[in-house]
Write a protein that holds these residues in place. Structure first.
Motif, short mmCIF file in Angstrom:
data_model
loop_
_atom_site.label_atom_id
_atom_site.label_comp_id
_atom_site.label_asym_id
_atom_site.label_seq_id
_atom_site.Cartn_x
_atom_site.Cartn_y
_atom_site.Cartn_z
N THR A 136 0.86 -1.18 0.00
CA THR A 136 0.00 0.00 0.00
C THR A 136 0.90 1.23 0.00
O THR A 136 1.45 1.61 1.03
CB THR A 136 -0.92 0.00 1.23
OG1 THR A 136 -1.67 -1.22 1.28
CG2 THR A 136 -1.87 1.20 1.20
N ASN A 189 -6.85 -0.28 3.30
CA ASN A 189 -6.01 -1.48 3.37
C ASN A 189 -6.16 -2.25 2.06
O ASN A 189 -6.89 -3.24 1.97
CB ASN A 189 -6.41 -2.34 4.58
CG ASN A 189 -5.56 -3.59 4.72
OD1 ASN A 189 -4.70 -3.87 3.90
ND2 ASN A 189 -5.81 -4.35 5.78
N GLU A 191 -4.03 -3.00 -2.05
CA GLU A 191 -2.92 -2.81 -2.97
C GLU A 191 -3.17 -1.54 -3.77
O GLU A 191 -4.29 -1.27 -4.22
CB GLU A 191 -2.81 -4.00 -3.92
CG GLU A 191 -1.71 -3.91 -4.96
CD GLU A 191 -0.34 -4.29 -4.44
OE1 GLU A 191 0.66 -3.82 -5.02
OE2 GLU A 191 -0.28 -5.09 -3.49
#
Length: 290
Positions: A136, A189, A191
């Motif tokens: 992230t 939370n 990618e």
């Protein structure tokens, strides 16, 4: 002078409440164990889902390794994180499902543009290596200069928690003219590459050792603790998108060291770790929230 000293001692002796408060506060911070010698710069700790393992990390200049300690403080495993570097790992946390995350967001000079949170494939204490399975990336809402002016160095971070699909970051104030101000940012939370949303601007009382935030943890009662060198600050009353109405309770530890890591054992019990210097530190302590 001698008479005054004796008189003061008599007053303390006649005031059991004063004695009790001193004794109680000193007993609250209990040394659990000393950290292994190789862990001199612990920057974050987290508990495994079964609470049998303490996962520990170190910050910039150290290896891309997560260290596994048993609850007696014995080093039982070094887990290499294969597909990343330790730019400046400053905190480690887990979500409700037990997934482990590392905050690679140390930013002392407020000039980093490669900030990230790393989700690990770390399932058990027998692993010798792990991999990052989600990255992230983020940048802070409101930061337009790298670095900003010395009066606005509010974008270092050493503390975060995961709550219901979001990360919450609590910044460390490095501004000239330190006044205890810190920022709270929310990041999904997931990618991807995100703008961290500013959801709070608050202030802690006291000087740098009282109010510069070095770690955070959250319990099942929706209480977040913020760690500083000298205190625990309990944050409550916030909502998912607004921390400005939070209530903050300051709990003195009556102990000053470079405390860098905190985790909840249960809703009222904390483990706290500090860095080792020439004279003190390098321990894990237990502290109970009254």
């Amino acid at each position: 002078m001698r008479i005054l000293v004796v008189f003061a001692f008599m007053l303390m002796s006649c005031n059991p409440k004063a004695q009790d408060s001193v004794t109680k506060s000193q007993e609250d911070l209990k040394t659990e164990f000393s950290l292994p010698k190789k862990l001199k710069e612990v920057s974050g700790i987290a508990l495994s889902q079964d609470q049998k393992m303490i996962w520990a990390i170190e910050d910039a200049g150290n290896k891309n390794v997560v260290y596994g300690l048993n609850r007696q403080g014995e080093l039982v495993n070094d887990v290499l994180v294969e597909n990343t570097e330790n730019n400046d790992w400053e905190d480690i946390t887990k979500d409700a499902a037990g997934n482990i995350y590392i905050g690679d967001f140390g930013n002392n000079e407020n000039d980093r543009q490669n900030l990230s949170i790393l989700k690990l494939d770390l399932k058990n204490d027998s692993q010798k290596s792990t991999r990052v399975i989600q990255t992230t990336k983020f940048h802070y809402e409101g930061q337009t200069e790298f670095p900003p002016k010395k009066s606005n160095l509010l974008y270092d971070c050493e503390a975060f928690v995961e709550k219901e699909g979001s990360f919450y970051l609590f910044t460390k104030n490095r501004s000239k003219g330190f006044d205890g101000t810190f920022l709270v940012f929310q990041i999904p939370n997931k990618e991807g590459d995100f703008e961290a949303k500013l959801v709070g601007k608050l202030k802690l009382e006291g000087g740098y050792s009282d109010a510069a935030i070095t770690s955070a943890a959250i319990n099942s009662k929706n209480e977040i603790v913020l760690l500083t060198h000298k205190n625990i600050h309990v944050v409550s009353g916030f909502t998912a998108n607004d921390f400005n109405s939070s209530k903050i309770q300051k709990l003195p530890l009556n102990h000053n060291s470079q405390k860098e890591a905190v985790v909840f054992v249960d809703d009222k019990t904390l483990l706290i770790a500090d860095e080792k210097d020439k004279k003190e530190g390098g321990n894990v302590y237990q502290f109970s929230i009254k």
